[in-house]
Scaffold this active site. Structure first.
Site, PDB file in Angstrom:
ATOM      1  N   LYS A 170     -14.834   8.244 -30.100  1.00 52.01           N
ATOM      2  CA  LYS A 170     -14.783   7.336 -31.256  1.00 52.01           C
ATOM      3  C   LYS A 170     -16.020   6.447 -31.208  1.00 52.01           C
ATOM      4  CE  LYS A 170     -13.678   3.203 -32.309  1.00 52.01           C
ATOM      5  NZ  LYS A 170     -14.571   2.936 -33.458  1.00 52.01           N
ATOM      6  N   GLY A 201     -13.347   5.769 -37.179  1.00 56.19           N
ATOM      7  CA  GLY A 201     -12.423   4.747 -37.659  1.00 56.19           C
ATOM      8  C   GLY A 201     -12.580   3.435 -36.914  1.00 56.19           C
ATOM      9  N   GLY A 203     -11.733   0.225 -34.351  1.00 56.30           N
ATOM     10  CA  GLY A 203     -11.342   0.087 -32.952  1.00 56.30           C
ATOM     11  C   GLY A 203      -9.874  -0.224 -32.817  1.00 56.30           C
ATOM     12  N   SER A 204      -9.388  -1.111 -33.696  1.00 57.91           N
ATOM     13  CA  SER A 204      -8.002  -1.551 -33.550  1.00 57.91           C
ATOM     14  C   SER A 204      -7.020  -0.405 -33.796  1.00 57.91           C
ATOM     15  CB  SER A 204      -7.717  -2.710 -34.512  1.00 57.91           C
ATOM     16  OG  SER A 204      -8.061  -2.317 -35.822  1.00 57.91           O
ATOM     17  N   VAL A 206      -8.067   3.487 -34.217  1.00 54.55           N
ATOM     18  CA  VAL A 206      -8.438   4.732 -33.513  1.00 54.55           C
ATOM     19  C   VAL A 206      -8.689   4.453 -32.020  1.00 54.55           C
ATOM     20  CG1 VAL A 206     -10.168   6.570 -33.371  1.00 54.55           C
ATOM     21  CG2 VAL A 206      -9.333   5.807 -35.596  1.00 54.55           C
ATOM     22  N   GLY A 207      -9.467   3.397 -31.735  1.00 48.08           N
ATOM     23  CA  GLY A 207      -9.765   3.069 -30.329  1.00 48.08           C
ATOM     24  C   GLY A 207      -8.492   2.753 -29.563  1.00 48.08           C
ATOM     25  N   GLU A 245     -18.227  -0.422 -19.432  1.00 47.96           N
ATOM     26  CA  GLU A 245     -19.626  -0.880 -19.453  1.00 47.96           C
ATOM     27  C   GLU A 245     -19.665  -2.034 -20.435  1.00 47.96           C
ATOM     28  OE1 GLU A 245     -22.021   0.218 -17.598  1.00 47.96           O
ATOM     29  OE2 GLU A 245     -21.025   1.975 -16.770  1.00 47.96           O
ATOM     30  N   CYS A 279     -27.383  -4.729 -24.000  1.00 46.63           N
ATOM     31  CA  CYS A 279     -26.500  -5.296 -22.967  1.00 46.63           C
ATOM     32  C   CYS A 279     -27.287  -5.740 -21.738  1.00 46.63           C
ATOM     33  CB  CYS A 279     -25.430  -4.290 -22.584  1.00 46.63           C
ATOM     34  SG  CYS A 279     -26.109  -2.679 -22.192  1.00 46.63           S
ATOM     35  N   GLU A 379     -23.064 -14.315 -23.648  1.00 45.90           N
ATOM     36  CA  GLU A 379     -23.909 -13.264 -24.226  1.00 45.90           C
ATOM     37  C   GLU A 379     -24.032 -13.517 -25.730  1.00 45.90           C
ATOM     38  OE1 GLU A 379     -22.289  -9.254 -24.766  1.00 45.90           O
ATOM     39  OE2 GLU A 379     -24.072  -8.516 -23.745  1.00 45.90           O
TER      40      GLU A 379
HETATM   41  P1  NAD Z   1     -16.917  -3.971 -29.326  1.00 43.72           P
HETATM   42  O1  NAD Z   1     -16.210  -4.184 -28.031  1.00 43.72           O
HETATM   43  O2  NAD Z   1     -16.539  -4.805 -30.471  1.00 43.72           O
HETATM   44  O3  NAD Z   1     -16.731  -2.461 -29.811  1.00 43.72           O
HETATM   45  C1  NAD Z   1     -17.033  -1.364 -28.975  1.00 43.72           C
HETATM   46  C2  NAD Z   1     -16.202  -0.170 -29.421  1.00 43.72           C
HETATM   47  O4  NAD Z   1     -14.823  -0.471 -29.190  1.00 43.72           O
HETATM   48  C3  NAD Z   1     -16.329   0.156 -30.899  1.00 43.72           C
HETATM   49  O5  NAD Z   1     -16.279   1.562 -31.081  1.00 43.72           O
HETATM   50  C4  NAD Z   1     -15.083  -0.496 -31.487  1.00 43.72           C
HETATM   51  O6  NAD Z   1     -14.662   0.089 -32.698  1.00 43.72           O
HETATM   52  C5  NAD Z   1     -14.069  -0.252 -30.372  1.00 43.72           C
HETATM   53  N1  NAD Z   1     -12.916  -1.160 -30.375  1.00 43.72           N
HETATM   54  C6  NAD Z   1     -12.792  -2.374 -30.967  1.00 43.72           C
HETATM   55  N2  NAD Z   1     -11.551  -2.862 -30.773  1.00 43.72           N
HETATM   56  C7  NAD Z   1     -10.879  -1.954 -30.035  1.00 43.72           C
HETATM   57  C8  NAD Z   1      -9.561  -1.885 -29.483  1.00 43.72           C
HETATM   58  N3  NAD Z   1      -8.673  -2.862 -29.668  1.00 43.72           N
HETATM   59  N4  NAD Z   1      -9.223  -0.804 -28.748  1.00 43.72           N
HETATM   60  C9  NAD Z   1     -10.104   0.187 -28.529  1.00 43.72           C
HETATM   61  N5  NAD Z   1     -11.361   0.200 -29.034  1.00 43.72           N
HETATM   62  C10 NAD Z   1     -11.751  -0.866 -29.766  1.00 43.72           C
HETATM   63  O7  NAD Z   1     -18.464  -4.076 -28.986  1.00 43.72           O
HETATM   64  P2  NAD Z   1     -19.695  -3.948 -29.981  1.00 43.72           P
HETATM   65  O8  NAD Z   1     -19.764  -5.186 -30.791  1.00 43.72           O
HETATM   66  O9  NAD Z   1     -19.647  -2.637 -30.679  1.00 43.72           O
HETATM   67  O10 NAD Z   1     -20.897  -3.881 -28.938  1.00 43.72           O
HETATM   68  C11 NAD Z   1     -21.454  -5.016 -28.368  1.00 43.72           C
HETATM   69  C12 NAD Z   1     -20.940  -5.218 -26.952  1.00 43.72           C
HETATM   70  O11 NAD Z   1     -21.127  -4.045 -26.184  1.00 43.72           O
HETATM   71  C13 NAD Z   1     -21.728  -6.286 -26.223  1.00 43.72           C
HETATM   72  O12 NAD Z   1     -20.863  -7.112 -25.489  1.00 43.72           O
HETATM   73  C14 NAD Z   1     -22.614  -5.492 -25.275  1.00 43.72           C
HETATM   74  O13 NAD Z   1     -23.068  -6.177 -24.155  1.00 43.72           O
HETATM   75  C15 NAD Z   1     -21.745  -4.355 -24.932  1.00 43.72           C
HETATM   76  N6  NAD Z   1     -22.536  -3.224 -24.448  1.00 43.72           N
HETATM   77  C16 NAD Z   1     -22.492  -2.889 -23.119  1.00 43.72           C
HETATM   78  C17 NAD Z   1     -23.278  -1.850 -22.644  1.00 43.72           C
HETATM   79  C18 NAD Z   1     -23.249  -1.435 -21.202  1.00 43.72           C
HETATM   80  O14 NAD Z   1     -23.650  -0.316 -20.923  1.00 43.72           O
HETATM   81  N7  NAD Z   1     -22.805  -2.266 -20.290  1.00 43.72           N
HETATM   82  C19 NAD Z   1     -24.094  -1.152 -23.516  1.00 43.72           C
HETATM   83  C20 NAD Z   1     -24.127  -1.530 -24.850  1.00 43.72           C
HETATM   84  C21 NAD Z   1     -23.332  -2.565 -25.315  1.00 43.72           C
END
Ligand code: NAD
Length: 476
Positions: A170, A201, A203-204, A206-207, A245, A279, A379
């Site tokens: 996803k 889709g 995150g809330s 599909v994820g 990550e 990140c 961050e």
């Molecule tokens: P996010 O956590 O909002 O979303 C990441 C993914 O999770 C998306 O696909 C989203 O749709 C999904 N998601 C959202 N809610 C969910 C839930 N309840 N259950 C399952 N999945 C869900 O993050 P973002 O805004 O897309 O990305 C930014 C963040 O990612 C920053 O904090 C950044 O540091 C981190 N990041 C970390 C790395 C790493 O390798 N450590 C790399 C890139 C980004």
């Protein structure tokens, strides 16, 4: 318009069981560029079932078969270069030169690296009194963020395919198209049906369905700490393995003997890259007090000439934030820095002159930052640098490590002994000395709240395997 409202399940593009769609927006123009399907729990279930059914066959394929598959993927991926560059520029607002040299390239390198690792990877290890056999883990759920659409998905996918695991991916709904191109690539590369499944889709929905599905053995997640916590909670029911990550607030320690102008360039590029949406971004620049004035002047000059603007222009080095929400978050942190009493030396609130359309931030630098300020601890995920001064190197290391995160760290200077000392003292998963080039075999992941587990290269493959010790294995 790019209307891709189907999911890729069991080797074919299928209609969603729901009818809702999600708009995808070009952050440089604020225009809708297409729609994806807002997938449902039922779509996730179908995808997991397809991956479960494909697992017994795929997990038993030979090393040679999986190397051939990865090499085919590399070939097909290279054929789609122009598509990747164009779409990532559109969906993410990444400057076009970087869409090619960073975004396209990083995804490609993970597939190449996985094929190379497989040549020598040990799946059966004789340790004297016993052997350890590494078995593919089962169905893996992969959830990725929007900031590096090819890199984040490719590192997980390449490792899973190398290990013999089957997957449901996803991607972030803000940047879904790179993963759609990948699905087309896998199909052309001869991916057996059911091994790779893609459900688009929110995150809330599909994820959440992926991380709570009872037939998913492993959830590999990249994203924010807040969502990482939810994934862990879901995974606790049924005891799934997770790899997380997450975010960072990485330090760049500049040594007293560094070339000040070059160090300032490194610092500015570190926060401007991908509009700060990285990140591993070095957002805390830790400099000797003695060079502060000269360093600040150099930073001001570099920022004033930094090419911020339309991502489609070849000369642009920094584009917009990915979305309005992200832009507003960045604005609120800039306001916070001002309120906390840090000194604004470049950039600030509002959009850069002439860039009123699009989610553009100003490349912003604060000096006189104390490490306990919010702008030095949280961050921001935007182009905002905090300059913090130190009197001796022990203090620099203490400041660098005084964070809940531990994803990356950077050291810049001349004296080899000092460079090595600082690098070895930083508490983070990846340390880079003097802008050393990336290495796709080097493990990637975080200490502390930056995550659990490692990706990239052989460490990445290990995540998709379960070690099984066998005692008394007959020599047959
Ligand atoms: P996010 O956590 O909002 O979303 C990441 C993914 O999770 C998306 O696909 C989203 O749709 C999904 N998601 C959202 N809610 C969910 C839930 N309840 N259950 C399952 N999945 C869900 O993050 P973002 O805004 O897309 O990305 C930014 C963040 O990612 C920053 O904090 C950044 O540091 C981190 N990041 C970390 C790395 C790493 O390798 N450590 C790399 C890139 C980004």
């Amino acid at each position: 318009m790019r209307n891709y409202t189907k999911h890729y399940i069991n080797g074919e593009w299928v209609e969603s069981t729901g009818t809702d769609t999600i708009d995808v927006i070009n952050p440089a123009t604020e225009e809708i560029i297409g729609q994806i399907s807002s997938g449902t729990e039922e779509d996730v279930h179908r995808a997991v079932m397809a991956a479960k059914e494909a697992f017994p066959y795929f997990s038993q394929t030979s090393r040679e078969e999986r190397i051939a598959l990865l090499n085919n993927i590399v070939k097909e991926y290279e054929n789609r270069k122009d598509d990747f560059v164009q779409i990532i520029t559109e969906e993410l607002g990444s400057p076009i030169s970087k869409s090619e040299s960073v975004q396209y390239e990083m995804g490609l390198q993970h597939f190449k690296q996985a094929a190379k690792e497989l040549e020598t990877f040990t799946f059966l290890e004789d340790r004297g009194g016993h052997v350890v056999q590494k078995d593919a883990i089962g169905v893996a759920g992969l959830i990725t963020p929007w900031n590096f659409p090819t890199n984040q998905a490719a590192t997980k996918l390449a490792s899973a395919f190398a290990a013999g695991a089957t997957v449901v991916l996803k991607p972030a709904s803000k940047t879904p198209y790179a993963a759609i191109i990948m699905a087309e690539i896998f199909e052309k590369a001869g991916m057996p049906k059911g091994v790779f499944n893609l459900v688009n889709g929110s995150g809330s929905r599909v994820g959440n369905a992926i991380s709570s599905h009872s037939d998913v053995a492993f959830v590999s997640f990249t994203g924010s700490g807040a969502v990482g916590e939810k994934i862990m909670k879901n995974a606790a029911e049924g005891i799934k393995k997770v790899s997380l990550e997450l975010g960072g607030k990485s330090p760049l320690v500049i040594l007293p003997d560094a070339n000040i102008y070059k160090a300032a360039q490194t610092a500015v590029e570190g926060v401007a890259n991908n509009a700060g949406q990285v990140c591993t971004a070095a957002t805390r620049t830790i400099i000797p007090h003695s060079i502060k004035n000269e360093f600040v002047e150099a930073v001001k000059e570099i920022v004033a000439n930094y090419p911020v603007g339309d991502p489609v222009k070849e000369s642009t080095q920094m584009g917009p934030q990915v979305s309005k929400d992200q832009w507003e978050t960045v604005q609120s942190y800039i306001q916070k820095g001002i309120d906390e009493g840090a000194t604004l030396i470049a950039g600030g609130l509002g959009k850069p002159e002439g860039l009123e359309t699009g989610y553009f931030s100003q490349l912003t630098v604060f000096s006189n930052v104390k490490n306990d300020m919010v702008i030095a601890q949280e961050e921001i995920f935007g182009p905002v640098m905090s300059i913090i001064t130190y009197d001796d190197l022990d203090e620099a290391i203490e400041i660098a490590n005084d964070t809940v995160y531990g994803l990356a760290g950077y050291v810049y200077g001349e004296e080899p002994k000092l460079l090595a000392h600082v690098a070895k003292s930083l508490k983070a998963g990846r340390i880079t000395i003097n802008n050393e080039d990336g290495d796709f075999q080097a493990p990637f992941g975080g200490f502390k709240q930056s995550g659990i587990g490692r990706e990239w290269g052989d460490y990445g493959i290990e995540e998709f395997l379960e070690p099984k010790s066998i005692l008394g294995l007959p020599n047959v």
